[in-house]
Design a protein around this motif. Structure first.
Motif, PDB file in Angstrom:
ATOM      1  N   SER A 109       7.936   8.656   2.230  1.00 49.18           N
ATOM      2  CA  SER A 109       8.493   9.870   2.809  1.00 49.18           C
ATOM      3  C   SER A 109       7.765  10.337   4.067  1.00 49.18           C
ATOM      4  CB  SER A 109       8.488  10.984   1.766  1.00 49.18           C
ATOM      5  OG  SER A 109       7.161  11.172   1.315  1.00 49.18           O
ATOM      6  N   LEU A 110       6.821   9.546   4.573  1.00 50.34           N
ATOM      7  CA  LEU A 110       6.129   9.953   5.806  1.00 50.34           C
ATOM      8  C   LEU A 110       7.143  10.008   6.935  1.00 50.34           C
ATOM      9  CD1 LEU A 110       2.756   7.987   5.966  1.00 50.34           C
ATOM     10  CD2 LEU A 110       3.178  10.297   5.153  1.00 50.34           C
ATOM     11  N   PRO A 111       7.226  11.114   7.631  1.00 48.94           N
ATOM     12  CA  PRO A 111       8.254  11.220   8.658  1.00 48.94           C
ATOM     13  C   PRO A 111       7.875  10.488   9.947  1.00 48.94           C
ATOM     14  CG  PRO A 111       6.989  13.263   8.523  1.00 48.94           C
ATOM     15  CD  PRO A 111       6.401  12.327   7.515  1.00 48.94           C
ATOM     16  N   GLY A 112       8.867   9.858  10.548  1.00 45.09           N
ATOM     17  CA  GLY A 112       8.773   9.366  11.926  1.00 45.09           C
ATOM     18  C   GLY A 112       7.608   8.457  12.272  1.00 45.09           C
ATOM     19  N   VAL A 113       7.191   7.599  11.371  1.00 45.45           N
ATOM     20  CA  VAL A 113       6.097   6.677  11.709  1.00 45.45           C
ATOM     21  C   VAL A 113       6.702   5.344  12.158  1.00 45.45           C
ATOM     22  CG1 VAL A 113       4.021   5.530  10.883  1.00 45.45           C
ATOM     23  CG2 VAL A 113       4.609   7.789  10.006  1.00 45.45           C
ATOM     24  N   ALA A 114       6.416   4.964  13.405  1.00 44.33           N
ATOM     25  CA  ALA A 114       6.964   3.718  13.930  1.00 44.33           C
ATOM     26  C   ALA A 114       6.141   2.528  13.438  1.00 44.33           C
ATOM     27  CB  ALA A 114       6.954   3.761  15.451  1.00 44.33           C
ATOM     28  N   GLY A 115       6.811   1.419  13.150  1.00 46.12           N
ATOM     29  CA  GLY A 115       6.123   0.216  12.707  1.00 46.12           C
ATOM     30  C   GLY A 115       5.470  -0.507  13.864  1.00 46.12           C
ATOM     31  N   PRO A 116       4.950  -1.684  13.685  1.00 41.86           N
ATOM     32  CA  PRO A 116       5.037  -2.445  12.435  1.00 41.86           C
ATOM     33  C   PRO A 116       4.136  -1.883  11.326  1.00 41.86           C
ATOM     34  CG  PRO A 116       3.605  -3.605  13.986  1.00 41.86           C
ATOM     35  CD  PRO A 116       4.172  -2.417  14.712  1.00 41.86           C
ATOM     36  N   TRP A 117       4.626  -2.032  10.087  1.00 44.28           N
ATOM     37  CA  TRP A 117       3.843  -1.637   8.922  1.00 44.28           C
ATOM     38  C   TRP A 117       3.068  -2.824   8.362  1.00 44.28           C
ATOM     39  CZ3 TRP A 117       2.872   2.940   6.368  1.00 44.28           C
ATOM     40  CH2 TRP A 117       3.534   4.068   6.864  1.00 44.28           C
ATOM     41  N   VAL A 118       3.516  -4.030   8.670  1.00 47.91           N
ATOM     42  CA  VAL A 118       2.863  -5.225   8.126  1.00 47.91           C
ATOM     43  C   VAL A 118       2.659  -6.236   9.259  1.00 47.91           C
ATOM     44  CG1 VAL A 118       2.971  -7.002   6.340  1.00 47.91           C
ATOM     45  CG2 VAL A 118       4.160  -4.837   5.979  1.00 47.91           C
ATOM     46  N   VAL A 119       1.442  -6.766   9.351  1.00 43.98           N
ATOM     47  CA  VAL A 119       1.169  -7.792  10.369  1.00 43.98           C
ATOM     48  C   VAL A 119       0.503  -9.006   9.723  1.00 43.98           C
ATOM     49  CG1 VAL A 119       0.893  -6.105  12.260  1.00 43.98           C
ATOM     50  CG2 VAL A 119      -1.134  -6.880  10.978  1.00 43.98           C
ATOM     51  N   ALA A 120       0.526 -10.109  10.463  1.00 44.84           N
ATOM     52  CA  ALA A 120      -0.285 -11.286  10.144  1.00 44.84           C
ATOM     53  C   ALA A 120      -1.350 -11.376  11.237  1.00 44.84           C
ATOM     54  CB  ALA A 120       0.586 -12.538  10.144  1.00 44.84           C
ATOM     55  N   TYR A 121      -2.472 -12.018  10.939  1.00 45.53           N
ATOM     56  CA  TYR A 121      -3.529 -12.181  11.941  1.00 45.53           C
ATOM     57  C   TYR A 121      -3.762 -13.661  12.240  1.00 45.53           C
ATOM     58  CZ  TYR A 121      -4.915  -7.271  11.436  1.00 45.53           C
ATOM     59  OH  TYR A 121      -4.929  -5.899  11.425  1.00 45.53           O
TER      60      TYR A 121
END
Ligand code: MLT
Ligand code: MN
Ligand code: ZN
Length: 300
Positions: free
Chosen positions: A161-173
């Motif tokens: 429910s966090l409002p307006g957070v732009a991704g990326p939420w998941v990355v690879a390194y």
């Protein structure tokens, strides 16, 4: 560059405390929740993800032992692939580490400020220096050239429910040692095989991939075993087998890149590949992928 696989299981580990599925009761060697230690020179080490098992993982790894001074540690920092609890709860266990650097994508830093406010909590202990890791922009970390690649936008349940957070939420390194030319890719959470991922892994000697689910059919099993959370946990993880599964991509790439080793990590406790005596384990290995145990070491 040297790397130690500190853990190779998905959230909950294997066996999982509340699960009596065939894998959890198989007697197969236990797997901690996934994490990696990587270092260019064998002196300074960087953790990739901090699982709730991190204390036991560090104590089981001589390379990470405290010293040489009474309050010194070779662990210099942590890079986070995402904000999931299996990758971030360990930050709490590292609270004694004043000056520990933590790198993560912006959305992850925001989640760790709000939904799971570990940044504020650790601040009270003097631990944690937080920096954004921008996907696509190379950064130097402990003598390694490191690049992050956006692989998904799945948010942890606590951050829905966090409002307006732009991704990326998941990355690879991707870690490259300029001294040896060795390259390692760490991608424990892959929602799909994204466009550009072939290029991101090009030239790598060792590629660690999301091995959460052996097959899409397992999603139902995960739901039954883990209750309501199972259905959600099933999302955001490309299965190993089946059409478009990661093993098909490995087969395709291995034909072009005989020098690259591909391995699976973040195995869910329902995944039969977690048991080295299983047919699933044998078949995936016969198809050219590795299913390493905790404590596996790689030099590149
Ligand atoms: C995931 O990998 O999908 C998450 O870590 C699931 C969880 O909350 O355990
Ligand atoms: Mn996970
Ligand atoms: Zn189980």
């Amino acid at each position: 560059m040297r790397a130690v696989l500190l853990g190779t299981a998905a959230g909950g580990g294997c066996p999982q405390w509340n699960c009596a599925c065939p894998v959890c009761t198989s007697g197969a060697p236990a797997r901690c929740q996934d994490g990696l230690a990587v270092g260019a020179d064998g002196v300074g080490w960087y953790l990739v993800n901090a699982s709730p098992d991190i204390r036991a993982q560090i104590l089981a790894t001589p390379e990470l032992a405290a010293g040489p001074g009474p309050r010194e540690t070779p662990v210099r920092g942590v890079l986070l692939t995402d904000a999931e609890l299996d990758h971030t709860l360990g930050l709490m266990m590292l609270r004694e580490g004043a000056g520990l650097r933590v790198w993560a994508p912006k959305a992850v830093l925001e989640a760790l400020d709000t939904g799971f406010p570990v940044r504020g909590i650790l601040g009270g202990y003097g631990a944690g220096e937080w920096s954004e890791f921008v996907a696509g922009k190379e950064q130097e970390v402990g003598g390694l050239r490191v690049t992050a690649f956006a692989v998904g936008d799945k948010r942890p349940k606590y951050a829905r429910s966090l409002p307006g957070v732009a991704g990326p939420w998941v990355v690879a390194y991707r870690f490259e040692d300029p001294a040896t030319g060795g390259v390692l890719v760490y991608a424990p959470c892959l929602a799909s095989w994204p466009s550009g991922f072939d290029e991101f892994t090009a030239g790598a000697g060792y590629v660690l991939l999301d091995g959460t689910f052996h097959s899409a059919r397992e999603f139902g099993g995960a739901t039954r075993a883990a209750g309501a959370s199972g259905a959600q946990a099933a999302m955001g993880h490309l299965p190993v087998t089946g059409e478009g599964g990661s093993l098909a991509h490995i087969g395709r790439l291995r034909a072009e890149r005989p020098g690259t080793r591909f391995a699976y990590t973040h195995l869910n406790n329902t995944n039969p590949m977690a048991d080295p005596r299983s047919a699933a384990h044998r078949e995936v290995c016969a198809a050219g992928a590795e299913i390493p145990a905790d404590g596996t070491r790689v030099e590149l």
